[in-house]
Write an enzyme that holds these catalytic residues in place. Structure first.
Site, PDB file in Angstrom:
ATOM      1  N   GLU A 219       0.798  -1.233   0.000  1.00 27.25           N
ATOM      2  CA  GLU A 219       0.000   0.000   0.000  1.00 27.25           C
ATOM      3  C   GLU A 219       0.828   1.280   0.000  1.00 27.25           C
ATOM      4  O   GLU A 219       0.600   2.174   0.813  1.00 27.25           O
ATOM      5  CB  GLU A 219      -0.974  -0.021   1.192  1.00 27.25           C
ATOM      6  CG  GLU A 219      -1.870  -1.260   1.193  1.00 27.25           C
ATOM      7  CD  GLU A 219      -2.839  -1.307   2.370  1.00 27.25           C
ATOM      8  OE1 GLU A 219      -2.689  -0.507   3.306  1.00 27.25           O
ATOM      9  OE2 GLU A 219      -3.739  -2.165   2.347  1.00 27.25           O
TER      10      GLU A 219
ATOM     11  N   GLU B  66      -6.321 -10.588  -1.431  1.00 25.32           N
ATOM     12  CA  GLU B  66      -7.132 -10.387  -0.216  1.00 25.32           C
ATOM     13  C   GLU B  66      -8.617 -10.315  -0.557  1.00 25.32           C
ATOM     14  O   GLU B  66      -9.351  -9.463  -0.060  1.00 25.32           O
ATOM     15  CB  GLU B  66      -6.690  -9.098   0.510  1.00 25.32           C
ATOM     16  CG  GLU B  66      -5.193  -9.065   0.810  1.00 25.32           C
ATOM     17  CD  GLU B  66      -4.738  -7.869   1.647  1.00 25.32           C
ATOM     18  OE1 GLU B  66      -5.596  -7.152   2.207  1.00 25.32           O
ATOM     19  OE2 GLU B  66      -3.518  -7.661   1.741  1.00 25.32           O
TER      20      GLU B  66
HETATM   21  C1  XIL Z   1      -6.265  -6.517   8.287  1.00 26.11           C
HETATM   22  C2  XIL Z   1      -6.578  -7.737   9.138  1.00 26.11           C
HETATM   23  O1  XIL Z   1      -7.518  -8.531   8.460  1.00 26.11           O
HETATM   24  C3  XIL Z   1      -7.117  -7.296  10.491  1.00 26.11           C
HETATM   25  O2  XIL Z   1      -7.241  -8.427  11.358  1.00 26.11           O
HETATM   26  C4  XIL Z   1      -6.188  -6.279  11.134  1.00 26.11           C
HETATM   27  O3  XIL Z   1      -6.767  -5.799  12.332  1.00 26.11           O
HETATM   28  C5  XIL Z   1      -5.932  -5.129  10.190  1.00 26.11           C
HETATM   29  O4  XIL Z   1      -5.412  -5.620   8.969  1.00 26.11           O
HETATM   30  N1  XIL Z   1      -4.906  -4.695   3.707  1.00 26.11           N
HETATM   31  C6  XIL Z   1      -3.921  -5.565   4.130  1.00 26.11           C
HETATM   32  C7  XIL Z   1      -4.195  -6.475   5.266  1.00 26.11           C
HETATM   33  O5  XIL Z   1      -2.867  -5.646   3.489  1.00 26.11           O
HETATM   34  O6  XIL Z   1      -3.050  -6.741   6.030  1.00 26.11           O
HETATM   35  C8  XIL Z   1      -5.302  -5.959   6.166  1.00 26.11           C
HETATM   36  O7  XIL Z   1      -5.599  -6.958   7.120  1.00 26.11           O
HETATM   37  C9  XIL Z   1      -6.514  -5.591   5.349  1.00 26.11           C
HETATM   38  C10 XIL Z   1      -6.175  -4.495   4.352  1.00 26.11           C
END
Ligand code: XIL
Length: 379
Positions: A172, A277
């Site tokens: 990101e 994701e």
């Molecule tokens: C999220 C997790 O799912 C949560 O449990 C945590 O509290 C915050 O992070 N982008 C990403 C992930 O790259 O690491 C994130 O995961 C969601 C957004």
């Protein structure tokens, strides 16, 4: 494995009791289990993000689903900086070790997530040992942060060399308007923190696939900026080998056409494309805090009593449309990972009122699961 559909169109699901679940629709022959991994074996790996309970074997609902349905895992939090190096005094690999052992035990492709990110990175990383914030105008501060980044990447990637096959090296780094995010990494080191991170990761494990991972890469101007960034890195010989499209999607965003174009645009650069994701936020992409506020004022339909059947069907169609696009690009896509096992596990879950994944809160496959399986069977 061959997949048998019953007349009712509902295959049995590995790791789940079929009696009752598929009552009425099942014949003995059709009871042969069907799994995402089998259905997609000719296309790409199907992975899942797993949480601490799942890593620790404390989730009896999720455990059989993970083992039966997926052939790759990503740690939802266990390999983030705040988990592996919470203090300057040392590393903590208890959870991360268990995560990797879990993947090896079940012969899964193990993903590392994530090395350099603006979130879930402890404050000390960006301060000197007296708590003074490191400054972008101070060469010694830049050198100190680069040294910390190098040590972290070498230690973490090195520990799992040859075992974790894929790393999210930088996560990101871009703003929605296409500029580089003014994270502490960028402010203190400068824009070259990105290439340094990839170099360090490559030094630590030359065989690992190294990803740049981000969300909303389907949108302009972020997509063009990401393409320009990847071209620049590749042109300079920086060892980035894959792009991670997070795909935290909504019901109508991004369109299947846009997803299709996005995958093509990154594949054209010679990068492997991975969906990293995946989930579909049925609450329309609003943040949970916003939804919470709206609900308290009686302004939000938050589906407290379950997803209405029309939306359930629309979600199944949405997943089928997305997977059809992924299948179309199967030569460029090597992995599609869902961000959580069941709706109960999802980071989008707000008081049990979001339904973003393929398995429901009881661990039962949803219509979206069957539509994803079906999409793989269509010519
Ligand atoms: C999220 C997790 O799912 C949560 O449990 C945590 O509290 C915050 O992070 N982008 C990403 C992930 O790259 O690491 C994130 O995961 C969601 C957004």
């Amino acid at each position: 494995m061959k997949i048998h559909f019953t007349l009712a169109g509902a295959p049995a699901v590995a790791g789940l009791a079929t009696a009752g679940l598929l009552a009425g629709g099942i014949t003995e022959k059709a009871a042969e289990p069907v799994t995402l991994t089998d259905a997609y074996s000719n296309y790409f790996l199907v992975g899942v993000a797993i949480n601490q309970k799942q890593i620790d074997g404390e989730d009896q609902r999720g455990d059989p689903i993970i083992k039966a349905q997926f052939d790759s895992i990503t740690p939802e939090n266990a390999l983030k900086w705040d988990a592996t190096q919470p203090t300057p005094d040392g590393y903590n690999f208890t959870e991360a070790d268990r995560y990797v052992e879990f993947g090896e035990k079940h012969h899964m492709t193990i993903v590392g997530h994530t090395l350099v990110w603006h979130n879930q990175t402890p404050g000390w990383v960006f301060q000197d040992k007296n708590g003074r914030p490191l400054s972008g105008t101070n060469a010694a501060d830049r050198a100190l942060l680069l040294a910390r980044m190098r040590d972290h990447i070498h230690t973490v990637v090195g520990r799992y060399k040859g075992r974790i096959k894929i790393w999210d090296v930088v996560n990101e780094a871009l703003n929605p308007n296409g500029t580089l995010r003014k994270s502490s990494w960028e402010k203190i080191i400068g824009p070259d923190y990105i290439e340094k991170a990839f170099q360090y990761a490559h030094e630590a494990d030359p065989d690992a696939i190294l990803r740049y991972n981000d969300f909303s890469l389907e949108d302009e101007p972020k997509q063009s900026a990401a393409i320009a960034l990847m071209k620049k890195l590749l042109g300079e010989g920086v060892p980035v080998t894959a792009i991670g499209l997070q795909d935290h999607d909504q019901m109508k965003w991004p369109s299947a056409e846009r997803e299709d174009e996005t995958i093509s645009a990154f594949a054209k650069l010679g990068l492997k494309v991975m969906i990293t994701e995946l989930d579909v936020n049925v609450l329309g992409g609003r943040r949970t805090a916003e939804v919470s506020e709206m609900a308290s004022q009686g302004r939000a339909n938050t589906y407290a009593n379950g997803l209405p059947p029309d939306l359930e069907r629309a979600l199944a169609q949405r997943y089928a449309d997305l997977f059809s696009v992924f299948i179309k690009h199967h030569n460029d896509i090597s992995l599609v990972t869902l961000w959580g096992v069941t709706d109960a596990d999802s980071w989008l879950n707000w008081r049990g009122q979001n339904y973003p994944l393929l398995f429901d809160r009881e661990g039962k496959p949803k219509p979206a699961f069957y539509s994803v399986i079906k999409a793989a069977g269509e010519p």
